[in-house]
Design an enzyme around this catalytic site. Structure first.
Site, PDB file in Angstrom:
ATOM      1  N   TYR A 132      47.512  40.020  44.897  1.00  0.00           N
ATOM      2  CA  TYR A 132      46.928  38.689  45.035  1.00  0.00           C
ATOM      3  C   TYR A 132      47.963  37.668  45.505  1.00  0.00           C
ATOM      4  O   TYR A 132      47.935  36.500  45.121  1.00  0.00           O
ATOM      5  CB  TYR A 132      46.266  38.252  43.711  1.00  0.00           C
ATOM      6  CG  TYR A 132      45.237  39.265  43.243  1.00  0.00           C
ATOM      7  CD1 TYR A 132      44.070  39.461  43.962  1.00  0.00           C
ATOM      8  CD2 TYR A 132      45.443  40.044  42.104  1.00  0.00           C
ATOM      9  CE1 TYR A 132      43.135  40.406  43.565  1.00  0.00           C
ATOM     10  CE2 TYR A 132      44.511  40.992  41.703  1.00  0.00           C
ATOM     11  CZ  TYR A 132      43.369  41.173  42.431  1.00  0.00           C
ATOM     12  OH  TYR A 132      42.440  42.105  42.034  1.00  0.00           O
ATOM     13  N   GLU A 162      38.674  51.454  39.613  1.00  0.00           N
ATOM     14  CA  GLU A 162      38.930  50.546  40.744  1.00  0.00           C
ATOM     15  C   GLU A 162      40.128  49.641  40.486  1.00  0.00           C
ATOM     16  O   GLU A 162      40.003  48.414  40.527  1.00  0.00           O
ATOM     17  CB  GLU A 162      37.699  49.651  40.980  1.00  0.00           C
ATOM     18  CG  GLU A 162      36.394  50.360  41.211  1.00  0.00           C
ATOM     19  CD  GLU A 162      35.202  49.394  41.173  1.00  0.00           C
ATOM     20  OE1 GLU A 162      35.391  48.179  40.963  1.00  0.00           O
ATOM     21  OE2 GLU A 162      34.074  49.874  41.364  1.00  0.00           O
ATOM     22  N   PRO A 163      41.302  50.189  40.187  1.00  0.00           N
ATOM     23  CA  PRO A 163      42.426  49.302  39.903  1.00  0.00           C
ATOM     24  C   PRO A 163      42.963  48.620  41.159  1.00  0.00           C
ATOM     25  O   PRO A 163      42.982  49.222  42.243  1.00  0.00           O
ATOM     26  CB  PRO A 163      43.484  50.249  39.319  1.00  0.00           C
ATOM     27  CG  PRO A 163      43.145  51.589  39.878  1.00  0.00           C
ATOM     28  CD  PRO A 163      41.660  51.612  40.118  1.00  0.00           C
ATOM     29  N   ARG A 178      45.484  45.230  40.870  1.00  0.00           N
ATOM     30  CA  ARG A 178      46.767  44.655  40.448  1.00  0.00           C
ATOM     31  C   ARG A 178      47.746  45.702  39.915  1.00  0.00           C
ATOM     32  O   ARG A 178      48.929  45.683  40.257  1.00  0.00           O
ATOM     33  CB  ARG A 178      46.495  43.615  39.359  1.00  0.00           C
ATOM     34  CG  ARG A 178      47.717  42.814  38.956  1.00  0.00           C
ATOM     35  CD  ARG A 178      47.453  42.015  37.663  1.00  0.00           C
ATOM     36  NE  ARG A 178      46.177  41.379  37.607  1.00  0.00           N
ATOM     37  CZ  ARG A 178      45.916  40.120  37.974  1.00  0.00           C
ATOM     38  NH1 ARG A 178      46.909  39.360  38.400  1.00  0.00           N
ATOM     39  NH2 ARG A 178      44.694  39.628  37.897  1.00  0.00           N
ATOM     40  N   CYS A 236      52.073  19.165  50.746  1.00  0.00           N
ATOM     41  CA  CYS A 236      51.859  17.802  50.266  1.00  0.00           C
ATOM     42  C   CYS A 236      50.830  17.766  49.145  1.00  0.00           C
ATOM     43  O   CYS A 236      49.746  17.184  49.303  1.00  0.00           O
ATOM     44  CB  CYS A 236      51.434  16.923  51.444  1.00  0.00           C
ATOM     45  SG  CYS A 236      52.609  17.087  52.778  1.00  0.00           S
ATOM     46  N   ARG A 249      48.789  31.865  43.227  1.00  0.00           N
ATOM     47  CA  ARG A 249      48.471  32.173  41.822  1.00  0.00           C
ATOM     48  C   ARG A 249      48.987  31.109  40.838  1.00  0.00           C
ATOM     49  O   ARG A 249      48.239  30.700  39.948  1.00  0.00           O
ATOM     50  CB  ARG A 249      48.990  33.563  41.428  1.00  0.00           C
ATOM     51  CG  ARG A 249      48.409  34.695  42.281  1.00  0.00           C
ATOM     52  CD  ARG A 249      48.664  36.078  41.704  1.00  0.00           C
ATOM     53  NE  ARG A 249      47.940  36.260  40.462  1.00  0.00           N
ATOM     54  CZ  ARG A 249      48.471  36.204  39.267  1.00  0.00           C
ATOM     55  NH1 ARG A 249      49.755  36.015  39.128  1.00  0.00           N
ATOM     56  NH2 ARG A 249      47.727  36.353  38.207  1.00  0.00           N
TER      57      ARG A 249
HETATM   58  N1  LLP Z   1      36.694  45.859  40.911  1.00  0.00           N
HETATM   59  C1  LLP Z   1      36.029  44.704  41.029  1.00  0.00           C
HETATM   60  C2  LLP Z   1      34.579  44.726  41.168  1.00  0.00           C
HETATM   61  C3  LLP Z   1      36.725  43.473  41.014  1.00  0.00           C
HETATM   62  O1  LLP Z   1      36.071  42.335  41.118  1.00  0.00           O
HETATM   63  C4  LLP Z   1      38.151  43.481  40.886  1.00  0.00           C
HETATM   64  C5  LLP Z   1      38.912  42.230  40.888  1.00  0.00           C
HETATM   65  C6  LLP Z   1      38.802  44.731  40.785  1.00  0.00           C
HETATM   66  C7  LLP Z   1      38.046  45.899  40.789  1.00  0.00           C
HETATM   67  C8  LLP Z   1      40.289  44.850  40.661  1.00  0.00           C
HETATM   68  O2  LLP Z   1      40.771  44.223  39.522  1.00  0.00           O
HETATM   69  P1  LLP Z   1      42.319  44.332  39.121  1.00  0.00           P
HETATM   70  O3  LLP Z   1      42.607  45.786  38.783  1.00  0.00           O
HETATM   71  O4  LLP Z   1      43.118  43.888  40.272  1.00  0.00           O
HETATM   72  O5  LLP Z   1      42.437  43.417  37.952  1.00  0.00           O
HETATM   73  N2  LLP Z   1      43.036  36.642  42.147  1.00  0.00           N
HETATM   74  C9  LLP Z   1      43.121  36.902  40.712  1.00  0.00           C
HETATM   75  C10 LLP Z   1      42.479  38.219  40.331  1.00  0.00           C
HETATM   76  C11 LLP Z   1      41.026  38.343  40.763  1.00  0.00           C
HETATM   77  C12 LLP Z   1      40.409  39.671  40.461  1.00  0.00           C
HETATM   78  C13 LLP Z   1      39.049  39.793  41.072  1.00  0.00           C
HETATM   79  N3  LLP Z   1      38.404  41.061  40.923  1.00  0.00           N
HETATM   80  C14 LLP Z   1      44.584  36.845  40.300  1.00  0.00           C
HETATM   81  O6  LLP Z   1      45.454  36.608  41.142  1.00  0.00           O
HETATM   82  O7  LLP Z   1      44.891  36.991  39.127  1.00  0.00           O
END
Ligand code: LLP
Length: 428
Positions: free
Chosen positions: A384, A284-285, A287, A356, A323
């Site tokens: 994000y 589940e990628p 980012r 602000c 972020r």
């Molecule tokens: N699967 C699940 C269940 C998740 O909760 C997440 C992310 C992903 C997959 C994807 O993760 P990734 O591959 O994107 O790391 N807003 C934060 C990141 C929050 C991630 C939340 N869950 C930021 O800007 O760093």
């Protein structure tokens, strides 16, 4: 920062002091569509997906883009066209999958607090599986599915409690986190799920955190999941798929995460070595598929050099890109047209928005040659960024452009101020 050091290269390049993305000059996009503006490279997204897909090829798999990272319809469609499935966390994200013309049968529905209405819609849409995070959710889902004459395919999200001391940056796979079913309670939860009439057990999953830059924590979590599969199957409950979540990090500054194919090969190697090679593998990628494919363009509105600090106030703010304010994230900021440092000597600038709040900053202490009116690009902003944008200070959200084969397409119109209070009512 040299051209080769630009996060996002080779999609991002400097030519004759100007910044280009996939053959399009970013300054031209700012002139045409205005700022703040998100710009994405479709090629960069496809290349990121290809790294995962190549490593997964030859065995049953489903690569599910975690669309919370960037749920814009054009981005969703890009990944659907490449054959990807989706990891969703809300009914809203499911609606986007459907609006983009993607197949709900390739959707896994994650999330610690699904509403009955969301479960209902997902059951009728026919999602591949619900990633269930608690026993009450199992009960609610079984009841609902039975009442609809359906069976819900379920995977249990396991909290593997990966050792925080060795991997302190992992924040969602620890006992103290709200996510998942504790490893020690999982066997009983599977037995419970197998007895419930509205459910069909199909998988196991975990997600241990985000912006992970090492392979070891993934292997630790995988081992914990494989241990559990072996126990659960001894209990007579077959587990068809194993979903290892997302979390792979990207380069914002000097991080050196493993390449996606290297990570996947390491995971598959461990799965095979432990004799589980027949299982379907899901990932589940989020980012790592979109982060380095996008930039946020913003114009320097006002320069305020001072005695303590030099402020460059730009037209993008924490509502556009939260972020830095929210996680103190370091994101590269580069001018779209480099100035001659002999003419404009570099100063240390804090790049801040007009909101602000003192927390409204995009970057601090950046040595840049700047003049008012200059165009800046915040790099690695594809994940994000827009997905977390808000209307704080009644600021319309930015427009989005996708570049593909040297052509720029507007994929989201800039919000109008009137949109922001369209649904509001004045009292009598
Ligand atoms: N699967 C699940 C269940 C998740 O909760 C997440 C992310 C992903 C997959 C994807 O993760 P990734 O591959 O994107 O790391 N807003 C934060 C990141 C929050 C991630 C939340 N869950 C930021 O800007 O760093």
């Amino acid at each position: 920062m040299t051209a080769s050091a630009l996060p996002g290269a080779p999609f991002l390049a400097r030519q004759a002091d100007e910044l280009w993305l996939d053959g399009v000059r970013l300054a031209d996009l700012a002139a045409e569509f205005g700022t703040p503006l998100y710009v994405y490279s479709r090629g960069a997204m496809a290349a990121a997906a290809a790294a995962y897909l190549q490593a997964l090829s030859g065995r049953p798999h489903l690569l599910c883009y975690s669309m919370k990272a960037n749920s814009s319809l054009a981005v969703t469609k890009t990944f659907a066209d490449l054959g990807l499935g989706f990891d969703i966390v809300s009914g809203g994200e499911l609606a986007r999958v459907i609006a983009a013309g993607a197949d709900p049968a390739k959707v896994v529905f994650s999330g610690v607090g699904k509403t009955r209405a969301e479960m209902h819609t997902a059951l009728l849409a026919g999602v591949k599986c619900f990633n269930v995070e608690s026993e009450p959710e199992l009960l609610a889902l079984s009841e609902l599915a039975s009442s609809l004459g359906r069976t819900a395919a379920v995977s249990l999200r396991i909290n593997p409690d990966v050792d925080a001391k060795t991997h302190p940056y992992i924040s969602t796979g620890l006992k103290g986190n709200k996510f998942g079913i504790a490893h020690g309670q999982a066997r009983a939860a599977y037995a419970h799920a197998a007895r419930l009439p509205g459910l069909r057990v199909v998988g196991i999953d975990c997600h241990i955190g985000s912006q992970i830059t090492e392979i070891a924590p993934y292997l630790d979590a995988l081992d914990r999941l494989l241990d559990l599969i072996e126990q659960v199957e001894t209990d007579g409950i077959p587990i068809a798929h194993i979903d290892l979540g997302g979390g792979l990090g990207i380069t914002y500054t000097d991080e050196q995460p493993p390449a996606a194919d290297v990570l996947v090969r390491a995971l598959l190697g461990r799965i095979d070595a432990r004799g589980h090679g027949q299982r379907e593998v899901l990932l589940e990628p989020g980012r790592s598929l979109v982060g380095n494919a996008g930039v946020l363009l913003t114009e320097a509105l006002v320069l305020k050099p001072g005695t303590d600090k030099n402020f460059c106030i730009v037209d993008a703010a924490m509502n556009d890109l939260v972020r830095p304010a929210m996680y103190q994230s370091w994101m590269a900021i580069v001018p779209c047209q480099q100035r001659d440092p002999q003419v404009t000597p570099p100063l240390n600038w804090d790049i801040v928005g007009p909101i602000c709040e003192s927390g409204d900053w995009l970057g601090r202490d950046r040595s840049l040659s700047l003049q008012a009116g200059d165009l800046l690009a915040v790099l690695s902003a594809g994940a994000y960024g827009m997905a977390m944008a808000s209307n704080y200070n009644t600021r319309p959200r930015a427009a989005e452009v996708m570049v593909a084969a040297g052509r720029a397409m507007l994929i989201r119109r800039r919000e109008e101020v009137a949109d922001l209070f369209r649904d509001e009512l004045l009292p009598d």
